[in-house]
Design a protein around this motif. Sequence first.
Motif, PDB file in Angstrom:
ATOM      1  N   ASN A  26       0.857  -1.171   0.000  1.00  0.00           N
ATOM      2  CA  ASN A  26       0.000   0.000   0.000  1.00  0.00           C
ATOM      3  C   ASN A  26       0.898   1.226   0.000  1.00  0.00           C
ATOM      4  N   ARG A  27       0.325   2.383   0.245  1.00  0.00           N
ATOM      5  CA  ARG A  27       1.119   3.600   0.136  1.00  0.00           C
ATOM      6  C   ARG A  27       2.172   3.696   1.227  1.00  0.00           C
ATOM      7  N   GLU A  28       1.962   3.044   2.354  1.00  0.00           N
ATOM      8  CA  GLU A  28       2.859   3.216   3.474  1.00  0.00           C
ATOM      9  C   GLU A  28       3.874   2.094   3.622  1.00  0.00           C
ATOM     10  N   GLN A  29       3.500   0.870   3.310  1.00  0.00           N
ATOM     11  CA  GLN A  29       4.355  -0.217   3.724  1.00  0.00           C
ATOM     12  C   GLN A  29       4.168  -1.446   2.851  1.00  0.00           C
ATOM     13  N   LEU A  30       5.258  -2.135   2.633  1.00  0.00           N
ATOM     14  CA  LEU A  30       5.253  -3.386   1.905  1.00  0.00           C
ATOM     15  C   LEU A  30       5.550  -4.507   2.886  1.00  0.00           C
ATOM     16  N   TRP A  31       4.911  -5.658   2.680  1.00  0.00           N
ATOM     17  CA  TRP A  31       5.262  -6.815   3.485  1.00  0.00           C
ATOM     18  C   TRP A  31       5.099  -8.073   2.648  1.00  0.00           C
ATOM     19  N   LEU A  32       5.808  -9.106   3.058  1.00  0.00           N
ATOM     20  CA  LEU A  32       5.720 -10.402   2.404  1.00  0.00           C
ATOM     21  C   LEU A  32       4.972 -11.367   3.306  1.00  0.00           C
ATOM     22  N   GLU A  33       4.103 -12.155   2.722  1.00  0.00           N
ATOM     23  CA  GLU A  33       3.395 -13.182   3.479  1.00  0.00           C
ATOM     24  C   GLU A  33       3.799 -14.554   2.956  1.00  0.00           C
ATOM     25  N   LEU A  34       4.138 -15.440   3.863  1.00  0.00           N
ATOM     26  CA  LEU A  34       4.491 -16.812   3.530  1.00  0.00           C
ATOM     27  C   LEU A  34       3.428 -17.724   4.115  1.00  0.00           C
ATOM     28  N   PRO A  35       2.711 -18.481   3.292  1.00  0.00           N
ATOM     29  CA  PRO A  35       1.631 -19.334   3.802  1.00  0.00           C
ATOM     30  C   PRO A  35       2.188 -20.476   4.630  1.00  0.00           C
ATOM     31  N   PRO A  36       1.360 -21.079   5.458  1.00  0.00           N
ATOM     32  CA  PRO A  36       1.811 -22.223   6.259  1.00  0.00           C
ATOM     33  C   PRO A  36       2.349 -23.340   5.369  1.00  0.00           C
ATOM     34  N   MET A  37       3.367 -24.033   5.854  1.00  0.00           N
ATOM     35  CA  MET A  37       3.921 -25.165   5.128  1.00  0.00           C
ATOM     36  C   MET A  37       3.079 -26.418   5.297  1.00  0.00           C
ATOM     37  N   HIS A  96      15.241  -0.089   4.023  1.00  0.00           N
ATOM     38  CA  HIS A  96      14.290   0.623   4.878  1.00  0.00           C
ATOM     39  C   HIS A  96      14.666   0.525   6.351  1.00  0.00           C
ATOM     40  N   ASP A  97      14.201   1.518   7.117  1.00  0.00           N
ATOM     41  CA  ASP A  97      14.363   1.564   8.571  1.00  0.00           C
ATOM     42  C   ASP A  97      12.986   1.627   9.208  1.00  0.00           C
ATOM     43  N   PRO A 110      -0.258 -26.982  14.111  1.00  0.00           N
ATOM     44  CA  PRO A 110      -0.903 -25.907  14.885  1.00  0.00           C
ATOM     45  C   PRO A 110      -0.712 -24.541  14.239  1.00  0.00           C
ATOM     46  N   ARG A 111      -1.788 -23.773  14.178  1.00  0.00           N
ATOM     47  CA  ARG A 111      -1.744 -22.461  13.538  1.00  0.00           C
ATOM     48  C   ARG A 111      -1.111 -21.422  14.450  1.00  0.00           C
ATOM     49  N   ARG A 112      -0.275 -20.591  13.843  1.00  0.00           N
ATOM     50  CA  ARG A 112       0.330 -19.474  14.552  1.00  0.00           C
ATOM     51  C   ARG A 112       0.537 -18.332  13.558  1.00  0.00           C
ATOM     52  N   LEU A 113       0.853 -17.172  14.106  1.00  0.00           N
ATOM     53  CA  LEU A 113       1.230 -16.032  13.287  1.00  0.00           C
ATOM     54  C   LEU A 113       2.623 -15.589  13.709  1.00  0.00           C
ATOM     55  N   LEU A 114       3.571 -15.664  12.783  1.00  0.00           N
ATOM     56  CA  LEU A 114       4.933 -15.190  13.020  1.00  0.00           C
ATOM     57  C   LEU A 114       5.111 -13.868  12.287  1.00  0.00           C
ATOM     58  N   VAL A 115       5.383 -12.819  13.033  1.00  0.00           N
ATOM     59  CA  VAL A 115       5.570 -11.487  12.452  1.00  0.00           C
ATOM     60  C   VAL A 115       7.039 -11.120  12.581  1.00  0.00           C
ATOM     61  N   PHE A 116       7.695 -10.859  11.445  1.00  0.00           N
ATOM     62  CA  PHE A 116       9.133 -10.586  11.414  1.00  0.00           C
ATOM     63  C   PHE A 116       9.400  -9.111  11.117  1.00  0.00           C
ATOM     64  N   LEU A 117      10.353  -8.545  11.860  1.00  0.00           N
ATOM     65  CA  LEU A 117      10.758  -7.150  11.679  1.00  0.00           C
ATOM     66  C   LEU A 117      12.257  -7.124  11.398  1.00  0.00           C
ATOM     67  N   HIS A 118      12.639  -6.717  10.194  1.00  0.00           N
ATOM     68  CA  HIS A 118      14.043  -6.701   9.810  1.00  0.00           C
ATOM     69  C   HIS A 118      14.803  -5.608  10.552  1.00  0.00           C
ATOM     70  N   GLY A 119      16.108  -5.613  10.395  1.00  0.00           N
ATOM     71  CA  GLY A 119      16.933  -4.576  10.998  1.00  0.00           C
ATOM     72  C   GLY A 119      16.978  -3.319  10.158  1.00  0.00           C
ATOM     73  N   SER A 143      15.362  -5.239   4.289  1.00  0.00           N
ATOM     74  CA  SER A 143      14.101  -5.351   3.560  1.00  0.00           C
ATOM     75  C   SER A 143      13.458  -6.696   3.866  1.00  0.00           C
ATOM     76  N   PRO A 144      12.158  -6.845   3.572  1.00  0.00           N
ATOM     77  CA  PRO A 144      11.519  -8.152   3.760  1.00  0.00           C
ATOM     78  C   PRO A 144      12.178  -9.258   2.941  1.00  0.00           C
ATOM     79  N   GLU A 145      12.595  -8.948   1.716  1.00  0.00           N
ATOM     80  CA  GLU A 145      13.224  -9.960   0.872  1.00  0.00           C
ATOM     81  C   GLU A 145      14.516 -10.478   1.505  1.00  0.00           C
TER      82      GLU A 145
END
Length: 228
Positions: free
Chosen positions: A3-14, A67-68, A19-28, A32-34
């Motif tokens: 969107n206009r503010e932020q890009l993110w990558l989503e990886l579906p469950p393997m 990005h920072d 058990p379902r969980r949500l892992l949210v990753f924040l780079h240094g 970048s997400p990649e």
Amino acid sequence: MQNREQLWLELPPMSPEAPRRLLVFLHGAGSSPEAFAPVALAWQLKFPGAQAAILQGPEAHPGGAAHDWFDTRAVAADRAERAALAAARLAQRVAVLQQSTGVDAERTVLVGFSQGATVALEMVRNRPGLAAIVVAYAGRLARPIRSGERLDATVHLLHGEFDSLVPVVHAHQALRALHASGTEATLDIVADSGHVIDQQLIILGTTRVMQTVFRGRRRAAGDGRTLH
């Protein structure tokens, strides 16, 4: 997604059966997400039922396309305020992800590196009940723990012994402050490691989360509640 503010990558469950969980990753800072995707994939191998979201910092890194999470060039005294603002914005994004995936806070884990770790810690301080666990690689507290403040999330600090960008003393200080506040927290220091997330740190981080989840299951069993 973008969107206009932020890009993110989503990886579906393997594995849809795990058990379902949500892992949210924040780079240094300056990443970048990649660039962070290999870390997220390594985590998903340990939690194959987890939906992973690798978020992107909203600030352009000086001199490049990276990005920072907040601007580090301004006055150092304002750093805590900038980190808090980034954390508030990011908490809204995490809440949207939880709603869209149907995964609640008890099954949400925040995993941050360096500046991303600082923001992850700030998120659970400013918004109680946002996530159950924070894994902070090479992070530091943006501001001192206040008197009477206690985090409801479990915090796992992981640090390289020879980190020259964020010296390990910050991890020791954070652990003492968190323990003094009554927060459940651990610290693992990897000898001969620097300002990186290597395989050993990934193993330590995932193991700490597994231990926390297992303890939560034991407590739930003792209370007679349904396990997830």
